[in-house]
Design a protein around this motif. Structure first.
Motif, mmCIF file in Angstrom:
data_model
loop_
_atom_site.group_PDB
_atom_site.id
_atom_site.type_symbol
_atom_site.label_atom_id
_atom_site.label_comp_id
_atom_site.label_asym_id
_atom_site.label_seq_id
_atom_site.Cartn_x
_atom_site.Cartn_y
_atom_site.Cartn_z
ATOM 1 N N VAL A 1 0.851 -1.197 0.000
ATOM 2 C CA VAL A 1 0.000 0.000 0.000
ATOM 3 C C VAL A 1 0.887 1.247 0.000
ATOM 4 N N ASP A 2 0.483 2.274 -0.721
ATOM 5 C CA ASP A 2 1.205 3.545 -0.738
ATOM 6 C C ASP A 2 0.658 4.481 0.339
ATOM 7 N N THR A 3 1.548 5.167 1.026
ATOM 8 C CA THR A 3 1.124 6.087 2.087
ATOM 9 C C THR A 3 0.200 7.175 1.549
ATOM 10 N N ALA A 4 0.432 7.610 0.328
ATOM 11 C CA ALA A 4 -0.427 8.644 -0.263
ATOM 12 C C ALA A 4 -1.868 8.173 -0.352
ATOM 13 N N ASP A 5 -2.066 6.869 -0.558
ATOM 14 C CA ASP A 5 -3.433 6.350 -0.627
ATOM 15 C C ASP A 5 -4.081 6.286 0.750
ATOM 16 N N ILE A 6 -3.294 6.008 1.780
ATOM 17 C CA ILE A 6 -3.830 6.070 3.149
ATOM 18 C C ILE A 6 -4.258 7.499 3.461
ATOM 19 N N GLU A 7 -3.432 8.459 3.096
ATOM 20 C CA GLU A 7 -3.750 9.864 3.361
ATOM 21 C C GLU A 7 -4.964 10.323 2.563
ATOM 22 N N ALA A 8 -5.129 9.782 1.355
ATOM 23 C CA ALA A 8 -6.313 10.128 0.566
ATOM 24 C C ALA A 8 -7.561 9.430 1.096
ATOM 25 N N LEU A 9 -7.385 8.302 1.757
ATOM 26 C CA LEU A 9 -8.514 7.533 2.277
ATOM 27 C C LEU A 9 -9.195 8.215 3.460
ATOM 28 N N THR A 10 -8.428 8.807 4.350
ATOM 29 C CA THR A 10 -9.003 9.268 5.624
ATOM 30 C C THR A 10 -10.125 10.296 5.464
ATOM 31 N N PRO A 11 -10.056 11.259 4.536
ATOM 32 C CA PRO A 11 -11.219 12.140 4.366
ATOM 33 C C PRO A 11 -12.460 11.379 3.909
ATOM 34 N N TRP A 12 -12.257 10.315 3.156
ATOM 35 C CA TRP A 12 -13.399 9.508 2.730
ATOM 36 C C TRP A 12 -14.005 8.737 3.900
ATOM 37 N N LEU A 13 -13.168 8.339 4.839
ATOM 38 C CA LEU A 13 -13.707 7.686 6.042
ATOM 39 C C LEU A 13 -14.576 8.670 6.819
ATOM 40 N N ASP A 14 -14.100 9.909 6.949
ATOM 41 C CA ASP A 14 -14.910 10.951 7.607
ATOM 42 C C ASP A 14 -16.221 11.169 6.852
ATOM 43 N N TRP A 15 -16.131 11.215 5.541
ATOM 44 C CA TRP A 15 -17.330 11.437 4.722
ATOM 45 C C TRP A 15 -18.326 10.290 4.893
ATOM 46 N N ALA A 16 -17.826 9.045 4.844
ATOM 47 C CA ALA A 16 -18.719 7.900 4.970
ATOM 48 C C ALA A 16 -19.386 7.879 6.350
ATOM 49 N N PHE A 17 -18.632 8.204 7.386
ATOM 50 C CA PHE A 17 -19.226 8.237 8.729
ATOM 51 C C PHE A 17 -20.311 9.306 8.804
ATOM 52 N N ALA A 18 -19.989 10.505 8.355
ATOM 53 C CA ALA A 18 -20.963 11.604 8.451
ATOM 54 C C ALA A 18 -22.193 11.320 7.588
ATOM 55 N N THR A 19 -21.984 10.739 6.416
ATOM 56 C CA THR A 19 -23.120 10.435 5.527
ATOM 57 C C THR A 19 -24.011 9.372 6.129
ATOM 58 N N ALA A 20 -23.395 8.307 6.673
ATOM 59 C CA ALA A 20 -24.188 7.234 7.280
ATOM 60 C C ALA A 20 -24.935 7.741 8.518
ATOM 61 N N LYS A 21 -24.288 8.612 9.271
ATOM 62 C CA LYS A 21 -24.943 9.132 10.479
ATOM 63 C C LYS A 21 -26.084 10.079 10.120
#
Length: 398
Positions: free
Chosen positions: A375-395
């Motif tokens: 895994v590339d670190t840049a992809d982990i860094e790009a993932l985290t805003p999407w995790l926030d988005w998915a949490f907020a959207t589901a909530k």
């Protein structure tokens, strides 16, 4: 503003992040292929349509063994072999062939360790077998392990995100053998080889290789056990490592017990080529650690999520498991919490932002992000805003 308009504002989904991971494969097995992987390149290295016993395919099998041993710094005198049925087959082979000569301590803190303990107690039905357990996100009291007993454990709990913090508990000169399932640790964590007698792993984890083949590594003490102990149980062909009381040396020279996929062997060689190009084991460990550190940095700054493993020393740098700690979610029953995380996972997959990041079915409700070497670190860094988005959207949809 009308009441209905206010309600609409309250449940409006947040804006989507602008950047997606270039490679959204964060599954904890099979894991992401190496950056730049190409099926045609692998096929060009494979002896397709050839007998695995012919000179060139057999030499390639031996090369995969020798290069693996060299890359992982396996000590001189240890045996490395390719065996059937992935890490599961390799570890089962060791258990069925070796256990029963001495008391046994099974260490359990996640589902795979629990599987080995079930085999030991219900299938092998070992006479003196203790199961030392800890909950998901924790590790057992290693001080309780008996020096005279064989011990079986997973180095890195793939489904809990907890790994052994050290090997101080494995005493030099102990009587029993040490059997270690290291399938999500090799290539990403430094194994203490001198204290391990049996080590198993599979290509589809930290190498990003193809599945169905396992690696079995034996210390001289493990070989001695095989040659001096006859287990009181029948062994199927794919478990047999001795003949006439002697180790079948061919298994550790590329003469596999059953027919291997030469395409998978070529894929293993391809992964080794790439990892050698990075600079060796220190470099592959550093990549995984950088990925896990990037994810943990986001966790530390985010109020709705925590690492499932409270002790930083026991946190995995490959299969990182996260729990949702938002009060509105933790107030739900477990089934509702699982439904919530499933909604997050589906949202991420639908956006091609992350695939297969749901927690393991037997683990507490949550997420699991593979941070291994491929895994590339840049992809982990790009993932985290999407995790926030998915949490907020589901909530917002609750």
């Amino acid at each position: 503003m009308s009441h209905s308009a206010a309600d609409a504002v309250a449940v409006a989904a947040p804006a989507k992040p602008q950047t997606k991971p270039a490679r959204p494969e964060f599954s904890s097995g099979p894991c992401a292929k190496r950056p730049g992987w190409n099926a045609a390149d692998v096929a060009a290295k494979a002896y397709l349509g050839r007998s695995h016993r012919a000179a060139q395919p057999k030499a390639q099998l031996k090369a995969a063994i020798d290069r693996t041993a060299n890359f992982l710094r396996v000590p001189e005198g240890y045996k490395v072999g390719i065996v059937p049925a992935s890490d599961t087959g390799a570890f089962e082979m060791a258990m069925w062939s070796m256990l029963g000569a001495k008391p046994v301590d099974m260490l359990v803190w996640e589902s795979f360790g629990q599987g080995w303990a079930t085999d030991a107690t219900k299938q092998l039905k070992l006479d003196d077998c203790r199961v030392l357990t800890a909950g998901y996100g924790e590790v057992p009291d290693f001080g309780d392990v008996r020096d005279e007993a064989d011990v079986c454990f997973t180095w890195n709990g793939t489904t809990s995100g907890a790994r052994v913090p050290n090997t101080d508990w494995i005493k030099p000169g102990r009587e029993g053998l040490v059997l270690c399932d290291a399938t999500s640790a090799t290539f990403a964590q430094a194994l203490d080889w001198e204290k391990l007698d049996v080590v198993t792993f599979s290509w589809q984890k930290a190498m990003g290789g193809e599945a169905a083949h396992g690696i079995l590594i034996l210390s001289p003490r493990a070989v001695e056990r095989l040659e001096t102990y006859t287990p009181p149980r029948p062994l199927p062909k794919i478990f047999r490592l001795t003949k006439g009381g002697k180790l079948i040396e061919g298994v550790f020279k590329g003469e596999t017990i059953n027919t291997p996929s030469m395409l998978c062997v070529a894929d293993c060689i391809d992964a080794l080529d790439w990892m050698d190009g990075l600079g060796g084991l220190d470099a592959t460990i550093a990549r995984a650690t950088a990925n896990a550190d990037a994810l943990q940095k986001w966790v530390d700054a985010t109020d709705w999520v925590e690492n499932l493993v409270a002790d930083p020393a026991a946190r995995s740098n490959t299969s990182v498991c996260l729990k949702i700690v938002d009060p509105d979610i933790t107030a739900m029953d477990e089934a509702a919490q699982r439904d919530f995380t499933k909604k997050m996972v589906k949202l991420l997959e639908a956006e091609d932002a992350a695939y297969d990041v749901g927690g393991y079915r037997d683990a507490p409700p949550g997420l699991r992000i593979w941070c291994g070497t491929t895994v590339d670190t840049a992809d982990i860094e790009a993932l985290t805003p999407w995790l926030d988005w998915a949490f907020a959207t589901a909530k917002a949809a609750l």
